[in-house]
Design an enzyme around this catalytic site. Structure first.
Site, PDB file in Angstrom:
ATOM      1  CD  GLU A 191       9.600  13.231  11.318  1.00  0.00           C
ATOM      2  OE1 GLU A 191       8.538  12.654  11.580  1.00  0.00           O
ATOM      3  OE2 GLU A 191      10.486  12.754  10.584  1.00  0.00           O
ATOM      4  N   GLY A 214      -5.618   3.184  -0.446  1.00  0.00           N
ATOM      5  CA  GLY A 214      -6.612   3.600   0.536  1.00  0.00           C
ATOM      6  C   GLY A 214      -5.970   4.208   1.760  1.00  0.00           C
ATOM      7  CB  CYS A 224      13.068  10.169   7.057  1.00  0.00           C
ATOM      8  SG  CYS A 224      13.900   9.119   5.858  1.00  0.00           S
ATOM      9  N   GLY A 236      -4.662   4.838   5.637  1.00  0.00           N
ATOM     10  CA  GLY A 236      -3.873   4.031   6.564  1.00  0.00           C
ATOM     11  C   GLY A 236      -4.747   3.339   7.592  1.00  0.00           C
ATOM     12  CE  LYS A 251      -2.037   2.521   3.224  1.00  0.00           C
ATOM     13  NZ  LYS A 251      -2.071   3.838   2.553  1.00  0.00           N
ATOM     14  CD  GLU A 290      14.079   1.496   8.130  1.00  0.00           C
ATOM     15  OE1 GLU A 290      14.625   2.530   8.566  1.00  0.00           O
ATOM     16  OE2 GLU A 290      14.638   0.383   8.144  1.00  0.00           O
TER      17      GLU A 290
HETATM   18  P1  NAD Z   1       2.279   7.969   8.189  1.00  0.00           P
HETATM   19  O1  NAD Z   1       2.780   7.177   9.334  1.00  0.00           O
HETATM   20  O2  NAD Z   1       1.124   8.850   8.383  1.00  0.00           O
HETATM   21  O3  NAD Z   1       1.880   6.990   6.987  1.00  0.00           O
HETATM   22  C1  NAD Z   1       2.781   6.102   6.394  1.00  0.00           C
HETATM   23  C2  NAD Z   1       1.989   5.000   5.718  1.00  0.00           C
HETATM   24  O4  NAD Z   1       1.312   4.242   6.708  1.00  0.00           O
HETATM   25  C3  NAD Z   1       0.902   5.489   4.761  1.00  0.00           C
HETATM   26  O5  NAD Z   1       0.806   4.603   3.662  1.00  0.00           O
HETATM   27  C4  NAD Z   1      -0.335   5.413   5.622  1.00  0.00           C
HETATM   28  O6  NAD Z   1      -1.520   5.282   4.870  1.00  0.00           O
HETATM   29  C5  NAD Z   1      -0.064   4.159   6.431  1.00  0.00           C
HETATM   30  N1  NAD Z   1      -0.784   4.055   7.697  1.00  0.00           N
HETATM   31  C6  NAD Z   1      -1.257   5.059   8.485  1.00  0.00           C
HETATM   32  N2  NAD Z   1      -1.908   4.544   9.550  1.00  0.00           N
HETATM   33  C7  NAD Z   1      -1.815   3.195   9.444  1.00  0.00           C
HETATM   34  C8  NAD Z   1      -2.300   2.113  10.245  1.00  0.00           C
HETATM   35  N3  NAD Z   1      -3.010   2.318  11.357  1.00  0.00           N
HETATM   36  N4  NAD Z   1      -2.030   0.853   9.854  1.00  0.00           N
HETATM   37  C9  NAD Z   1      -1.319   0.633   8.737  1.00  0.00           C
HETATM   38  N5  NAD Z   1      -0.859   1.611   7.925  1.00  0.00           N
HETATM   39  C10 NAD Z   1      -1.106   2.882   8.285  1.00  0.00           C
HETATM   40  O7  NAD Z   1       3.527   8.762   7.637  1.00  0.00           O
HETATM   41  P2  NAD Z   1       3.544   9.829   6.445  1.00  0.00           P
HETATM   42  O8  NAD Z   1       2.980  11.108   6.949  1.00  0.00           O
HETATM   43  O9  NAD Z   1       3.018   9.221   5.209  1.00  0.00           O
HETATM   44  O10 NAD Z   1       5.123   9.988   6.230  1.00  0.00           O
HETATM   45  C11 NAD Z   1       5.922  10.870   6.947  1.00  0.00           C
HETATM   46  C12 NAD Z   1       6.675  10.134   8.030  1.00  0.00           C
HETATM   47  O11 NAD Z   1       7.455   9.093   7.481  1.00  0.00           O
HETATM   48  C13 NAD Z   1       7.664  11.028   8.756  1.00  0.00           C
HETATM   49  O12 NAD Z   1       7.580  10.780  10.133  1.00  0.00           O
HETATM   50  C14 NAD Z   1       9.015  10.566   8.228  1.00  0.00           C
HETATM   51  O13 NAD Z   1      10.105  10.778   9.079  1.00  0.00           O
HETATM   52  C15 NAD Z   1       8.767   9.121   8.022  1.00  0.00           C
HETATM   53  N6  NAD Z   1       9.743   8.557   7.099  1.00  0.00           N
HETATM   54  C16 NAD Z   1      10.713   7.716   7.589  1.00  0.00           C
HETATM   55  C17 NAD Z   1      11.676   7.183   6.739  1.00  0.00           C
HETATM   56  C18 NAD Z   1      12.741   6.244   7.232  1.00  0.00           C
HETATM   57  O14 NAD Z   1      13.386   5.599   6.412  1.00  0.00           O
HETATM   58  N7  NAD Z   1      12.964   6.132   8.520  1.00  0.00           N
HETATM   59  C19 NAD Z   1      11.630   7.513   5.378  1.00  0.00           C
HETATM   60  C20 NAD Z   1      10.646   8.381   4.923  1.00  0.00           C
HETATM   61  C21 NAD Z   1       9.697   8.882   5.789  1.00  0.00           C
END
Ligand code: NAD
Length: 479
Positions: free
Chosen positions: A383, A204, A282, A206, A173, A248
């Site tokens: 962050e 869809g 990130c 999260g 996803k 991650e």
């Molecule tokens: P997010 O956690 O809101 O969403 C990430 C993904 O998880 C999306 O596809 C979302 O739909 C899904 N998701 C959300 N709730 C979920 C649930 N309850 N169950 C399963 N899936 C769910 O993050 P975001 O806003 O999309 O991305 C930004 C974040 O990602 C920042 O905190 C950034 O630091 C982090 N990030 C980390 C890395 C790394 O390698 N450590 C790389 C890029 C981004």
């Protein structure tokens, strides 16, 4: 247009026929609809993956490698189409999508297509016992891959490529905010001859679609990249089912600058490590600590350089900073600038929204530098994930190290110095998964990638990723 799910090699509508709006961040307009997939769609994706698994997991490594490399070649020959789609969906400069995002997605498939042919496991002769032990590494089965919006195809494929290379079948996803290139990837996979069901892509939210993947009892491993809170939630849901997890998560990375560094290289790189992709990487260094001796000079030069960055429409070739990914994210970042001011931070440049003629409803913001007095403020502890960095001076190595580690996150750190002793001391003592010395974001895909503390659990990259996506089994043969 309607984006569709990719299940069993076919593009299909969501079972419920529910759809979500997808926005173009450069002008704030809805330009496509994506499936609001339910647990039924995830169940269909799982079924297709489970059916494909016996054959795919027994395919030869040459066969898998050939298909992965073909996907990589097709991404390269469709570079422009994918780069334009990524830039439109995410708001990032087209030049960045063309030079970084899409080439890296292609590299992910090529790298793991090659790596799987070199992946080996250990064997131990039990001397004196007439026995030999070897480690059989088998694919897990059906695995889930969930990725964020900041580097959409880049991070989506960073998970999918090792998962399928290792012989798993995948339910994946992408972020609901940036679904477009994941949608286009389905076509490429079909064209490359990836057997039906090996990769299934469901779109869809999260909290519904993503949650259904994590909750599915037979999806035995989850590779997730996203926010720390989401990661913690996923860990709680997955733990009672004993799923294997790679998380991650967020970062709040220090950029530590000593007076003995190569100043010009540091300055140019620090502009990039602060504001590339609108600061939405990130690995961006959002907390800049500068040795007192060069603090005033750095402050002046850095502000001057950052003021020259052009905020503009993503497809304008002069644009350095495109649009932020969404309206709500822009509001979040702006709110952090207010919080910083309330806490006594001094805005040295930026801080405001930008209106681009002809695209007045886009989500643009000036690159922002805030001078702070203490690391213990919200702008330095939480962050922000946008075009906002802070600067602060330090006097000694001990103080710099203490400031760098004084945060709950531990993804990466950047160190600027020409002192070898200091380089080694910091490399050992920084509480992060990655340390860059005199560079930033120089990536070699063989290296372990991931964070310490609340930035994650587990490592991706190279053989670490292939180890994650396989289950080791000890076989002991007595002779
Ligand atoms: P997010 O956690 O809101 O969403 C990430 C993904 O998880 C999306 O596809 C979302 O739909 C899904 N998701 C959300 N709730 C979920 C649930 N309850 N169950 C399963 N899936 C769910 O993050 P975001 O806003 O999309 O991305 C930004 C974040 O990602 C920042 O905190 C950034 O630091 C982090 N990030 C980390 C890395 C790394 O390698 N450590 C790389 C890029 C981004």
């Amino acid at each position: 247009m309607n984006i569709q799910n990719y299940i069993n090699g076919e593009f299909v509508n969501p079972v419920s026929n529910n759809w979500l709006d997808n926005y173009n961040p450069s002008n704030g307009e809805v330009y496509s609809q994506i499936p609001n997939s339910s647990s039924e769609d995830v169940a269909n994706a799982y079924k297709s993956a489970a059916e494909a698994f016996p054959k795919w997991s027994n395919s030869t490594l040459e066969e898998r490698s050939r298909i992965l490399i073909k996907i990589s070649e097709l991404l390269e020959s469709n570079l422009e189409r994918f780069a334009m789609a990524e830039s439109k969906d995410n708001g990032k400069p087209l030049s960045l999508a063309r030079e970084i995002d899409i080439p890296r997605a292609a590299s992910n498939f090529r790298f793991f297509g090659n790596a799987i042919t070199q992946f080996a496991s250990e064997s131990h002769e039990s001397v004196g016992l007439n026995a030999v032990n070897f480690t059989l590494r088998q694919p897990i089965g059906v695995v889930g891959c969930i990725s964020p919006w900041n580097l959409p195809l880049y991070l989506f494929t960073w998970k999918i490529a090792p998962a399928i290379a290792a012989g798993n079948c995948v339910v994946a996803k992408p972020s609901e905010v940036t679904p477009m290139t994941a949608y286009l990837l389905g076509e490429i996979c079909t064209e490359a001859g990836l057997p039906k069901g090996v990769l299934n892509i469901v779109h869809g939210l999260g909290t519904t679609t993503g949650q259904a993947i994590v909750e599915h009892p037979n999806i035995k491993a989850i590779s997730f990249t996203g926010g720390t809170e989401t990661g913690a939630h996923i860990a709680r849901v997955a733990a009672p089912m004993f799923k294997k997890l790679s998380l991650e998560l967020g970062g709040k990375n220090p950029n530590i600058i000593f007076a003995d560094c190569d100043y010009e290289n540091m300055l140019a790189t620090t502009v990039r490590s602060s504001f590339a992709n609108q600061g939405q990487i990130c690995l961006c260094g959002s907390r800049i600590f500068v040795e007192e001796a060069i603090f005033e000079k750095f402050k002046k030069d850095f502000v001057q350089k950052v003021k020259q960055l052009k905020v503009g429409h993503p497809s304008d070739k002069n644009t350095n900073i495109g649009a932020l990914v969404s309206k709500s994210h822009l509001e979040k970042v702006e709110n952090y600038v207010k919080i910083a001011e309330d806490e006594g931070g001094k805005i040295l440049c930026g801080g405001l929204e930008v209106t681009i003629e002809g695209f007045e409803n886009g989500y643009y913001m000036q690159p922002t530098i805030i001078e702070i007095e203490t690391n213990q403020c919200r702008i330095n502890q939480e962050e922000v994930f946008g075009p906002v960095v802070t600067i602060m001076s330090f006097k000694t190595d001990e103080e710099a190290l203490q400031l760098a580690n004084d945060v709950k996150y531990g993804l990466s750190a950047t160190l600027w110095t020409n002192n070898l002793n200091r380089t080694m001391q910091f490399s050992k003592q920084l509480q992060t998964g990655i340390v860059w010395v005199n560079t930033w974001m120089l990536r070699d895909l063989r290296t372990p990638f991931g964070g310490a503390k609340e930035s994650g659990v587990g490592r991706e990259g190279g053989f670490e990723a292939l180890r994650f996506f396989t289950e080791p089994k000890n076989v002991c043969i007595k002779y």
